[in-house]
Enzyme design. Structure first.
Site, mmCIF file in Angstrom:
data_model
loop_
_atom_site.group_PDB
_atom_site.id
_atom_site.type_symbol
_atom_site.label_atom_id
_atom_site.label_comp_id
_atom_site.label_asym_id
_atom_site.label_seq_id
_atom_site.Cartn_x
_atom_site.Cartn_y
_atom_site.Cartn_z
ATOM 1 C CG HIS A 239 -1.789 -1.193 1.357
ATOM 2 N ND1 HIS A 239 -2.814 -1.500 0.480
ATOM 3 C CD2 HIS A 239 -1.782 -2.184 2.281
ATOM 4 C CE1 HIS A 239 -3.390 -2.626 0.852
ATOM 5 N NE2 HIS A 239 -2.799 -3.074 1.937
HETATM 6 O O1 RIB Z 1 -4.887 0.181 4.737
HETATM 7 C C1 RIB Z 1 -3.490 0.150 4.546
HETATM 8 C C2 RIB Z 1 -2.822 1.200 5.361
HETATM 9 O O2 RIB Z 1 -3.043 0.943 6.748
HETATM 10 C C3 RIB Z 1 -1.297 1.211 5.197
HETATM 11 O O3 RIB Z 1 -0.823 2.518 5.376
HETATM 12 C C4 RIB Z 1 -0.819 0.334 6.300
HETATM 13 O O4 RIB Z 1 0.510 0.665 6.730
HETATM 14 C C5 RIB Z 1 -1.803 0.669 7.379
HETATM 15 O O5 RIB Z 1 -1.336 1.850 8.031
#
Ligand code: RIB
Ligand code: CA
Length: 309
Positions: A239
């Protein structure tokens, strides 16, 4: 080549760690500072992870500890995803690297007050620090080039059926950022779920055999095991690195300028992001929302960057 001045606000966190490694490896990014948020795990753990990562790879970068809880709610963390430490089984090397004495909000104000050029703010965790900064120092908003944010989803949530984690932890903060008037590039689950690493690609990273490769392998492998056990997936989405990848190579992505808002009142939909791809609400289009990625190019960038550290 002109460097891009950035500040990173993050909650390391397995995928935040990969985003930081990507940023450390690419000298076209001028990292003016890192502010740490509470999210994946407690603020003390996200801060210690950040301190040790910076100590190991770019000890000149200044780090400031941020807010330990959301603006109005109690903290929600995700140790089931990132482990109690925030980095799974990864043991980061010890370091003498010291934190700034200023807290994240004051540190942000100092950097932005002193800079002669606008700075891009990358956000890869809950947006509490940034929202408090915007409420405290609205006059410094003009020193921000844009926000590049990992958060939100139009394809369902990962922490509730409706909400993505970064927004859900502090939806009021996200609302303040989305309404700030600052240019926004948003990397929601729509694109980040397709920025996945396959097992053989992960083993190729491990084969690099350096400290950076070991840390990257440990972080990604821990997240992979969560996705295998929880969703039966044989690959793991990256992500947060999408934010840095966008800054390094915008044409790796496709997106659309649309309205993005946050649900603050729903009993079951608190923290849901409304991404209005079809302009149904006729609201101001406040964000470039990325929804496609050239995954192969992304993986090559990850591999080459980790190899260069
Ligand atoms: O949903 C994914 C996000 O939530 C990313 O930033 C992961 O590190 C968590 O913080
Ligand atoms: Ca994160």
């Amino acid at each position: 080549m002109k460097k891009i001045p950035i500040i990173i606000d993050c909650d390391p966190g397995c995928d935040d760690t990969i985003a930081l490694l990507l940023a450390f490896a690419n000298k076209s990014l001028d990292i003016r500072g890192i502010t740490v948020s509470a999210g994946n795990v407690h603020i003390n753990n996200t801060t210690e992870n950040t301190r040790r990562l910076v100590g190991a790879f770019n000890s000149k970068i200044k780090i400031a500890k941020g807010c330990e809880k959301p603006m109005f709610k109690t903290i929600v963390t995700a140790p089931e995803v990132h482990g109690e430490s925030g980095l799974g089984e990864v043991v980061l090397p010890r370091t003498e690297k010291e934190l700034e004495t200023l807290n994240a909000v004051e540190f942000l104000s100092k950097i932005l007050r002193d800079t002669t050029e606008k700075i891009t703010v990358v956000i890869t965790g809950p947006m509490t620090n940034i929202a408090v900064f915007l409420m405290t120092y609205p006059e410094l908003k003009e020193k921000i080039e844009k926000f590049v944010i990992m958060g939100g989803s139009s394809i369902g949530g990962n922490v509730t059926p409706a909400a993505e984690f970064n927004i859900y932890v502090d939806a009021e903060a996200a609302d303040i950022v989305f309404k700030s008037g600052v240019e926004i590039v948003l990397c929601p689950l729509d694109v980040t779920m397709n920025a996945f690493v396959e097992e053989e690609e992960l083993l190729r990273i491990k084969s690099i055999g350096t400290l950076a490769a070991d840390i990257a392998f440990g972080a990604i492998n821990h997240a992979l095991n969560f996705y295998k056990d929880t969703y039966g997936r044989k690959n793991v989405p990256m992500h947060d690195p999408c934010t840095i990848a966008y800054l390094l190579k915008e044409d790796m992505f496709e997106g659309k300028k649309v309205f993005v808002g946050t649900e603050l009142k729903g009993e079951f939909t608190y923290g849901e992001t409304i991404i209005d791809y079809n302009d149904k609400l006729k609201q101001p289009k406040n964000a470039l929302v990325l929804n496609k990625i050239n995954r192969e190019a992304f993986i090559e960038m990850l591999y080459n960057s980790i190899k260069s550290l």
